[in-house]
Design a protein around this motif. Structure first.
Motif, PDB file in Angstrom:
ATOM      1  N   ALA B  11       0.836  -1.200   0.000  1.00 23.51           N
ATOM      2  CA  ALA B  11       0.000   0.000   0.000  1.00 23.51           C
ATOM      3  C   ALA B  11       0.868   1.246   0.000  1.00 23.51           C
ATOM      4  O   ALA B  11       0.578   2.222  -0.711  1.00 23.51           O
ATOM      5  CB  ALA B  11      -0.920  -0.012   1.212  1.00 23.51           C
ATOM      6  N   ALA B  12       1.990   1.216   0.753  1.00 21.26           N
ATOM      7  CA  ALA B  12       2.871   2.386   0.830  1.00 21.26           C
ATOM      8  C   ALA B  12       3.485   2.667  -0.539  1.00 21.26           C
ATOM      9  O   ALA B  12       3.561   3.814  -0.982  1.00 21.26           O
ATOM     10  CB  ALA B  12       3.950   2.151   1.877  1.00 21.26           C
ATOM     11  N   ILE B  13       3.920   1.583  -1.221  1.00 19.07           N
ATOM     12  CA  ILE B  13       4.509   1.772  -2.549  1.00 19.07           C
ATOM     13  C   ILE B  13       3.482   2.391  -3.495  1.00 19.07           C
ATOM     14  O   ILE B  13       3.768   3.346  -4.222  1.00 19.07           O
ATOM     15  CB  ILE B  13       5.032   0.416  -3.087  1.00 19.07           C
ATOM     16  CG1 ILE B  13       6.248  -0.002  -2.255  1.00 19.07           C
ATOM     17  CG2 ILE B  13       5.394   0.528  -4.565  1.00 19.07           C
ATOM     18  CD1 ILE B  13       6.708  -1.406  -2.536  1.00 19.07           C
ATOM     19  N   LEU B  14       2.255   1.885  -3.447  1.00 16.02           N
ATOM     20  CA  LEU B  14       1.210   2.406  -4.327  1.00 16.02           C
ATOM     21  C   LEU B  14       0.932   3.884  -4.018  1.00 16.02           C
ATOM     22  O   LEU B  14       0.764   4.695  -4.932  1.00 16.02           O
ATOM     23  CB  LEU B  14      -0.063   1.574  -4.164  1.00 16.02           C
ATOM     24  CG  LEU B  14      -1.205   1.917  -5.119  1.00 16.02           C
ATOM     25  CD1 LEU B  14      -0.767   1.775  -6.569  1.00 16.02           C
ATOM     26  CD2 LEU B  14      -2.414   1.037  -4.843  1.00 16.02           C
ATOM     27  N   SER B  15       0.926   4.230  -2.713  1.00 17.27           N
ATOM     28  CA  SER B  15       0.700   5.625  -2.333  1.00 17.27           C
ATOM     29  C   SER B  15       1.757   6.532  -2.948  1.00 17.27           C
ATOM     30  O   SER B  15       1.444   7.599  -3.490  1.00 17.27           O
ATOM     31  CB  SER B  15       0.760   5.784  -0.809  1.00 17.27           C
ATOM     32  OG  SER B  15      -0.332   5.197  -0.219  1.00 17.27           O
ATOM     33  N   LEU B  18       1.256   6.925  -6.643  1.00 14.00           N
ATOM     34  CA  LEU B  18       0.137   7.826  -6.929  1.00 14.00           C
ATOM     35  C   LEU B  18       0.552   9.280  -6.719  1.00 14.00           C
ATOM     36  O   LEU B  18       0.207  10.159  -7.522  1.00 14.00           O
ATOM     37  CB  LEU B  18      -1.060   7.499  -6.030  1.00 14.00           C
ATOM     38  CG  LEU B  18      -1.849   6.249  -6.411  1.00 14.00           C
ATOM     39  CD1 LEU B  18      -2.894   5.958  -5.350  1.00 14.00           C
ATOM     40  CD2 LEU B  18      -2.505   6.432  -7.768  1.00 14.00           C
ATOM     41  N   LEU B  19       1.327   9.527  -5.659  1.00 12.44           N
ATOM     42  CA  LEU B  19       1.766  10.891  -5.351  1.00 12.44           C
ATOM     43  C   LEU B  19       2.642  11.420  -6.480  1.00 12.44           C
ATOM     44  O   LEU B  19       2.419  12.520  -6.993  1.00 12.44           O
ATOM     45  CB  LEU B  19       2.523  10.900  -4.019  1.00 12.44           C
ATOM     46  CG  LEU B  19       3.120  12.243  -3.607  1.00 12.44           C
ATOM     47  CD1 LEU B  19       2.000  13.205  -3.230  1.00 12.44           C
ATOM     48  CD2 LEU B  19       4.087  12.099  -2.441  1.00 12.44           C
ATOM     49  N   VAL B  20       3.622  10.621  -6.874  1.00 11.53           N
ATOM     50  CA  VAL B  20       4.563  11.066  -7.909  1.00 11.53           C
ATOM     51  C   VAL B  20       3.823  11.304  -9.222  1.00 11.53           C
ATOM     52  O   VAL B  20       3.997  12.347  -9.876  1.00 11.53           O
ATOM     53  CB  VAL B  20       5.695  10.026  -8.070  1.00 11.53           C
ATOM     54  CG1 VAL B  20       6.545  10.345  -9.298  1.00 11.53           C
ATOM     55  CG2 VAL B  20       6.551   9.989  -6.817  1.00 11.53           C
ATOM     56  N   GLY B  22       0.649  11.959  -9.658  1.00 13.20           N
ATOM     57  CA  GLY B  22      -0.217  13.131  -9.516  1.00 13.20           C
ATOM     58  C   GLY B  22       0.569  14.425  -9.652  1.00 13.20           C
ATOM     59  O   GLY B  22       0.169  15.351 -10.363  1.00 13.20           O
ATOM     60  N   LEU B  23       1.731  14.487  -8.987  1.00 15.36           N
ATOM     61  CA  LEU B  23       2.553  15.701  -9.056  1.00 15.36           C
ATOM     62  C   LEU B  23       3.059  15.940 -10.476  1.00 15.36           C
ATOM     63  O   LEU B  23       3.099  17.081 -10.948  1.00 15.36           O
ATOM     64  CB  LEU B  23       3.721  15.586  -8.072  1.00 15.36           C
ATOM     65  CG  LEU B  23       3.348  15.684  -6.583  1.00 15.36           C
ATOM     66  CD1 LEU B  23       4.577  15.508  -5.706  1.00 15.36           C
ATOM     67  CD2 LEU B  23       2.667  17.002  -6.270  1.00 15.36           C
ATOM     68  N   LEU B  24       3.448  14.855 -11.174  1.00 16.84           N
ATOM     69  CA  LEU B  24       3.957  15.004 -12.539  1.00 16.84           C
ATOM     70  C   LEU B  24       2.866  15.535 -13.454  1.00 16.84           C
ATOM     71  O   LEU B  24       3.106  16.417 -14.287  1.00 16.84           O
ATOM     72  CB  LEU B  24       4.500  13.668 -13.057  1.00 16.84           C
ATOM     73  CG  LEU B  24       5.853  13.242 -12.477  1.00 16.84           C
ATOM     74  CD1 LEU B  24       6.239  11.864 -12.980  1.00 16.84           C
ATOM     75  CD2 LEU B  24       6.922  14.276 -12.824  1.00 16.84           C
ATOM     76  N   ILE B  25       1.640  15.012 -13.300  1.00 17.70           N
ATOM     77  CA  ILE B  25       0.537  15.474 -14.146  1.00 17.70           C
ATOM     78  C   ILE B  25       0.277  16.954 -13.878  1.00 17.70           C
ATOM     79  O   ILE B  25       0.122  17.764 -14.796  1.00 17.70           O
ATOM     80  CB  ILE B  25      -0.732  14.632 -13.878  1.00 17.70           C
ATOM     81  CG1 ILE B  25      -0.536  13.212 -14.406  1.00 17.70           C
ATOM     82  CG2 ILE B  25      -1.956  15.279 -14.529  1.00 17.70           C
ATOM     83  CD1 ILE B  25      -1.645  12.260 -14.052  1.00 17.70           C
ATOM     84  N   TRP B  26       0.286  17.307 -12.581  1.00 16.05           N
ATOM     85  CA  TRP B  26       0.070  18.702 -12.194  1.00 16.05           C
ATOM     86  C   TRP B  26       1.164  19.582 -12.829  1.00 16.05           C
ATOM     87  O   TRP B  26       0.892  20.603 -13.460  1.00 16.05           O
ATOM     88  CB  TRP B  26       0.083  18.780 -10.658  1.00 16.05           C
ATOM     89  CG  TRP B  26      -0.090  20.137 -10.055  1.00 16.05           C
ATOM     90  CD1 TRP B  26      -0.370  21.311 -10.698  1.00 16.05           C
ATOM     91  CD2 TRP B  26       0.025  20.461  -8.665  1.00 16.05           C
ATOM     92  NE1 TRP B  26      -0.442  22.336  -9.811  1.00 16.05           N
ATOM     93  CE2 TRP B  26      -0.203  21.857  -8.553  1.00 16.05           C
ATOM     94  CE3 TRP B  26       0.287  19.711  -7.515  1.00 16.05           C
ATOM     95  CZ2 TRP B  26      -0.166  22.513  -7.319  1.00 16.05           C
ATOM     96  CZ3 TRP B  26       0.323  20.363  -6.301  1.00 16.05           C
ATOM     97  CH2 TRP B  26       0.096  21.751  -6.197  1.00 16.05           C
ATOM     98  N   GLU B  27       2.406  19.161 -12.668  1.00 18.00           N
ATOM     99  CA  GLU B  27       3.538  19.935 -13.206  1.00 18.00           C
ATOM    100  C   GLU B  27       3.393  20.114 -14.712  1.00 18.00           C
ATOM    101  O   GLU B  27       3.565  21.214 -15.244  1.00 18.00           O
ATOM    102  CB  GLU B  27       4.846  19.195 -12.867  1.00 18.00           C
ATOM    103  CG  GLU B  27       6.119  19.919 -13.252  1.00 18.00           C
ATOM    104  CD  GLU B  27       6.572  20.944 -12.205  1.00 18.00           C
ATOM    105  OE1 GLU B  27       6.550  20.595 -11.008  1.00 18.00           O
ATOM    106  OE2 GLU B  27       6.899  22.073 -12.590  1.00 18.00           O
ATOM    107  N   ALA B  28       3.024  19.010 -15.389  1.00 15.93           N
ATOM    108  CA  ALA B  28       2.955  19.053 -16.849  1.00 15.93           C
ATOM    109  C   ALA B  28       1.777  19.887 -17.333  1.00 15.93           C
ATOM    110  O   ALA B  28       1.793  20.437 -18.435  1.00 15.93           O
ATOM    111  CB  ALA B  28       2.864  17.632 -17.402  1.00 15.93           C
TER     112      ALA B  28
END
Lengths: 300, 278
Positions: B11-15, B18-20, B22-28
């Motif tokens: 679960a931690a790996i998946l979190s 998801l964070l990375v 999400g941030l990449l999509i936001w940045e892009a």
């Protein structure tokens, strides 16, 4: 005639029946218990055994009548009357040991914590609970162990009267057998007066000095007081060989199976006292041409 | 390979993934500002070269967070205080209002739970007062108390009292009669029964109410501070909005979430210690 240690005098309990009338559970019940005696009350569900128990415990008020212990009328619950409930009634947030300490602290408010602890451990050991298991919460104990804790809590307080409300009702038959013997062990050697409710005939014969038989309600009566003429110490395996065992058992089965119904619902005026029945045979029973077939199952 | 990891590890790996992502999509998704030299002369003359206010990319927010968190307690005047100071003010208001509410709600809840008469007598008041938005009290509080600090604390008090009051009453009223009978057969007095039997028996329900209350209090403080102004994380958000500093706004939103999570986790831990299984 001197009064018994505990005497129940003209006890009547009525409840509203929900249609404006009253339902009389029992009326003018009279019986006594001697000091140090182990008395079991047997009867069908709904005959008011638990009501009597709650009145003796002081948790309920009778409609009329009094209960006197040691010459004084009882009112309200008291440490002098310890109760073991069918559902154990242990406090689930306390460990087994702390549950017993809870009772001991309430009884002996001036004792030091070390003394309370030692006393509690001693009584848990008497019911076979020692070591790590006493630090477990009730939810981590089996039903049998929980009831052992509850019994230890009650005995540790040395109440003048110990009330057991179907203590083994929720246990499986094998566990029940072992705990019955443990109860006998902890009881013998004390002068503890015990009043117990049960549905189980064999349990009653094993434990009791005297069995009170109740008829079915409404207007239930404590109809008979049967002396258990089997010497102590008793064990489950040995009492069945005693000549009186089946005679007594037969009498109880007949009462519960047939006569408790025949006697039910009869309103009798005046104070009611149980009739004493004493079954004592000195030798093994002869095969007798008895009208009552032996070992008949109870069909109720 | 995956089966060797525990459920929590997976679960931690998946979190993190998801964070990375999400941030990449936001940045892009944030269009890059055109460099000044690519602008035509006309664009430069019409002010096209001035930086436009837009949603900042996460890299800016992270840089801001680093800047703020590396010096959280600076104080450079009324409009420029560190995030630590602002959160400190908010926590002070929340906790003082909250504990005052607990001091009232838990004893009163006990009384209501133990007495059916008190329950019925107080129930109409509770039912009318409970659904009122805490901010609706603000004008009255400001008028009566004449102090914006204390008014904010009052608003927290009034919003956090109801879940605690109702849960305490519910928990106390629902204590099993068997346990009360144990107390009675052991001749415990009323006070002793309340503390040694009813309180531990009702504690899980009471703490659930306290946990709901602290959550509501933290929600309300942001709105209350936007109104009363001066200090606090709510004021900070509003102040940065007025400064059109969206990076700080996003950063403070994150901080509100993190502090709320910590408060909730503290009560979750308390809940675990007093929970019991029947």
């Amino acid at each position: 005639m001197s009064k018994p240690y505990l005497s129940v005098e003209n006890l009547t309990q009525q409840f509203p029946d929900g249609q404006g009338g009253t339902l009389t559970v029992f009326e003018n019940a009279n019986f006594g218990i001697e000091k140090g005696e182990f008395v079991v009350i047997l009867g069908h569900s709904g005959c008011g055994k638990s009501t009597i128990m709650n009145i003796l415990a002081g948790l309920a008020e009778p409609t009329s009548g009094v209960v006197k212990m040691d010459g004084f009328a009882v009112s309200g619950p008291s440490l002098d009357r310890g109760v073991v409930f069918q559902n154990y009634s242990l406090l689930p947030w306390l460990s087994a040991l702390r549950n017993v300490q809870f009772g001991v602290k309430a009884r002996h408010r001036d004792w030091s914590p070390a003394k309370v602890l030692e006393h509690s451990r001693m009584f848990l050991a008497k019911v076979g609970l020692e070591g790590d298991v006493i630090h477990r919460k009730p939810s981590q104990l089996s039903g049998g162990m929980r009831q052992r804790v509850s019994i230890a809590r009650a005995f540790a307080n040395h109440p003048k009267l110990l009330l057991l409300d179907e203590p083994f009702g929720a246990l499986d038959a094998l566990t029940r057998g072992t705990i019955q013997e443990e109860l006998l062990k902890i009881w013998s050697g004390t002068e503890q007066t015990v009043f117990m409710i049960t549905h189980d005939i064999d349990e009653a014969i094993l434990l009791a000095d005297r069995i009170l038989l109740m008829t079915n309600g409404p207007f239930a009566r404590v109809a008979e007081s049967v002396d258990i003429t089997i010497p102590r110490p008793r064990t489950r395996t040995e009492i069945v060989d005693h000549p009186n065992y089946y005679a007594i058992r037969n009498h109880l089965v007949q009462f519960l199976g047939r006569r408790s119904k025949e006697l039910a619902g009869q309103k009798v005026e005046g104070p009611q006292r149980p009739e004493t029945v004493r079954i004592a045979r000195e030798s093994a029973p002869e095969p007798e041409p008895d009208a009552n077939p032996r070992l008949r199952a109870v069909n109720s | 390979m995956a089966s060797q990891l525990s459920l929590n590890q997976r679960a931690a790996i998946l979190s993190i993934v998801l964070l990375v992502v999400g941030l990449l999509i936001w940045e892009a998704a944030i269009p890059a500002q055109k460099a000044a030299e690519e602008l035509t002369e006309y664009e430069r003359l019409t002010g096209g070269g001035a930086p436009k206010a837009g949603i900042p990319p996460p890299s800016d927010v992270l840089a801001k967070a680093w800047e703020q968190l590396s010096n959280p307690f600076y104080d450079a005047g009324p409009n420029d205080k560190g995030i630590g100071i602002q959160i400190g003010y908010s926590l002070f208001r929340v906790l003082s209002g909250y504990f005052l509410a607990a001091l009232v709600a838990i004893p009163l809840g006990f009384l209501i739970g133990m007495s059916p008469v008190a329950y019925r007598a107080l129930n109409p008041f509770i039912q009318v007062l409970r659904p009122i938005s805490p901010l609706a009290w603000m004008p009255l509080a400001l008028f009566v108390i004449q102090d914006s600090q204390l008014s904010a604390i009052f608003v927290i008090f009034i919003c956090s009292i109801w879940p605690m009051l109702l849960n305490t009453a519910f928990g106390v009223a629902g204590v099993r009669q068997d346990w009360v009978n144990v107390a009675r057969t052991h001749e415990l007095g009323h006070l002793k029964t309340a503390f040694t039997v009813i309180l531990p028996a009702a504690a899980p329900t009471i703490v659930t109410g306290m946990r709901i209350s602290i959550g509501i209090a933290w929600l309300v403080i942001v709105a209350a501070e936007m109104l009363v102004g001066g200090t606090g994380i709510g004021y900070y958000v509003w102040n940065e909005w007025n400064n059109l500093d969206l990076t700080s706004v996003i950063f403070s939103i994150l901080m509100i979430g993190i502090v709320g999570m910590v408060l909730d986790a503290a009560f979750a831990a308390l809940q675990r210690t007093i929970a019991y299984a029947e």
